[in-house]
Design an enzyme around this catalytic site. Sequence first.
Site, short mmCIF file in Angstrom:
data_model
loop_
_atom_site.label_atom_id
_atom_site.label_comp_id
_atom_site.label_asym_id
_atom_site.label_seq_id
_atom_site.Cartn_x
_atom_site.Cartn_y
_atom_site.Cartn_z
CB SER A 152 -0.90 -0.02 1.24
OG SER A 152 -1.67 1.13 1.25
N GLY A 153 0.58 2.16 -0.92
CA GLY A 153 1.34 3.42 -0.99
C GLY A 153 2.56 3.34 -1.88
CB THR A 157 -3.67 3.52 -7.87
OG1 THR A 157 -4.09 2.39 -7.11
CG2 THR A 157 -4.87 4.15 -8.52
CG ASN A 202 -2.01 5.53 -0.63
OD1 ASN A 202 -2.04 6.75 -0.80
ND2 ASN A 202 -2.11 4.66 -1.61
CB SER A 205 -5.28 3.40 0.70
OG SER A 205 -4.97 2.05 0.63
CB SER A 206 -6.96 0.98 -4.31
OG SER A 206 -6.12 1.84 -5.03
N GLY A 431 -0.72 -5.81 -2.68
CA GLY A 431 0.46 -6.66 -2.55
C GLY A 431 0.41 -7.47 -1.26
CD GLU A 433 -2.61 -5.82 3.10
OE1 GLU A 433 -3.35 -6.34 3.95
OE2 GLU A 433 -2.93 -4.81 2.44
#
Length: 739
Positions: A152-153, A157, A202, A205-206, A431, A433
Amino acid sequence: MTDQNSVNVVENPGEGGVQVVENGESNSQEAPGKELQRPFSIQGHMEHALQHRERVGVQDFILLEDYRSEAAFIDNLRKRFRENIIYTYIGNVLISVNPYKNLPIYTEEKIQQYYKKAFFEAPPHVFAIADNAYRSLVYEHREQCILISGESGSGKTEASKKILEYIAARTNHLQNVETVKDKLLQSNPLLEAFGNAKTHRNDNSSRFGKYMDIQFNYEGGPEGGHILNYLLEKSRVVSHMDGERNFHIFYQLLAGGDAALMSRLRLQNRPDAYKYTTDITSPVSQKNHDAEQFRIVQEAMKVIEIGEAEQGEIFAIVATVLHLGNIKFVKNNEGYAEILNHDPNTENVAELLKVDATKLREVLTSRTIEASHDVVNTPLDVEQSQYARDALAKAIYGKHFNWLVARLNASLEPKDKIAMSSVIGILDIYGFEIFPKNSFEQFCINFCNEKLQQLFIQLTLKSEQEEYLREGITWEPVEYFNNIIICDLIEAKHKGIIAILDDECLRPGDATDSSLLERLTQHLDQHPHYKSHRKADTRTQKIMGRDEFCLKHYAGEVTYNVNTFLEKNNDLLFRDIQTLMASSGNSIVANCFKEYNLLSKKRPETAITQFKNSLNDLIKILSSKEPSYIRCIKPNDAKMPMQFDEKLISHQVKYLGLMENLRVRRAGFAYRRTYEAFLERYKCLSAETWPNFHGPPRDGVQKLVEAMKYEREEYRMGNSKIFIRFPKTLFETEDAYQV
Ligand code: ATP
Ligand code: MG
């Protein structure tokens, strides 16, 4: 940024070979070798090239001398990051480090640099990946997919948006594709409003996985698109961590909705008035940003052709969720839950969803159970009612999100199916985690990553083998870790973790999270990738809790806490609530729940089984395409530019399997290059090939390797390409060229 006379090495994924170019960062418009006037001596001095490599590192990790060393790998990333060079290759995999600042690398000029340019002529870039995919699709008719991964981050995206923007710019000259392009581009703000949120990691964040196909016609113009979405983090609708936020749309609506809309939705313009959106008071700048985003969302809806009436229903759903969160339950004389009469929140929900308010109160505070032909109405206690309320909020939001994706797809559907030829797919998915505490969500996400790793292995080795075969070069088997054993541990029929989990969910009676853990341990204790708390190694591992199990994933060990696994997997909504929702006067809500209701006699599939099936469908789609990979890395946890947190990056290098990736890539012939290109670049290195070689390029290359005294082990001559085993060989050749 970089030195004008420097040397960079770039891989050509399209050809599977590496090309050496002049100062790839800034001088890539030049045709290789063009400026050289005469043949040069082969004993090159390496100093200049070395100095450059010392400063900005190598453009392809394959060229690292010490390719097994993670320290050398990270050092190379650091050098480049310091110079604002965020992209590097490992063969045909693009590594991207989030710069956390706007770099002038996505300009119109940059787009031109990659436009219709042979891949190897420009330095590593996400545009190169996009251009290569586009060309392979349009000119060679091979369907493409671009798989983007990272934590994340890390910039997944953003990368996917750059690809879309590049393709939009690339097809600018084509007629009649404007609307499609607009729709494709506008799908992003819309989906992000409903599916993204601010998290600690993020700000945007998606909270869902996304696979998007861009469909092209025979002329290479985008004709339509199709989106598949995965696992929206529904729990965020009802709770989020301090300092994080709910999905953007709630704040956007509250900040940007005009007075008429607010009054229609019975909302106040303050997030702190609603339980689901209370958080630390947002700064004014945030409110302005949210308001501005709301206008963008409304604009996007127009482009997608979501009309006023539909917009009204969508915002009614968003408002409903906010009002739902404010419904309070009190304990009545009998100890059961009750909603106060004329509670404005219930009235608001009933009004917005166009359902009967009394019925709504009923379904939130009681439940009918059918037991052997009897229908019994049982009252709920306060806690159960709160659970039912939150479950409803999550269900409405989650189903509405799926509806929105379906609505987007309807709008993106190609007008002229016959003209449609092929697709480029872009996968932007969570990704691997590993958190201090890992739950059902991490289990799903990490399972997804195991499947994608398995696909990566299959596709990479397959394409390597195919290339060797095509070129008539003997295939040398490469040792690698095959994670199929972990995929099987998770998804094998009957005995896999998913099968056991579903069994427990469907078992009538007294199944609990701890009975699930017991059964897992009973069946899997002997598996080399499963560790129960009984087997935890206290010397190397922190002691596991009694409610935990550990999986040895390809990317490392993860300890999962089994609490709430059954509840999250069951994902049940009381039937009374479903029935009421199916009768809603809001057509979107009614549609979302109708399907559910028809199947009500049958038990719906569990969350993990739905996920497993959609994942297997995705793998099928991806397997039929030619893949490109983008691995994104997040340089620090502070979301700051120029900070390179080595420890954090080292974790990601491990989780992304980059060292293994590099090792496998280096095990065979790391570089390959067509005879024409090789000869064209290096013909100046031998009097026999300079200024022109008259004869087949293969023979010219043969002359060159003889002149450069390549050892037999260092290279192979394929049908159309030369294969070079060691980067050193190529460096020496390149340095000779530089003299
Ligand atoms: P998540 O899994 O949480 O959705 P992600 O990998 O999709 O994370 P992004 O949203 O793409 O991460 O990136 C996070 C932020 O980092 C962006 O909002 C942007 O501020 C910054 N960022 C990412 N990539 C770039 C880039 N190439 N240039 C500049 N800034 C970037
Ligand atoms: Mg994202």
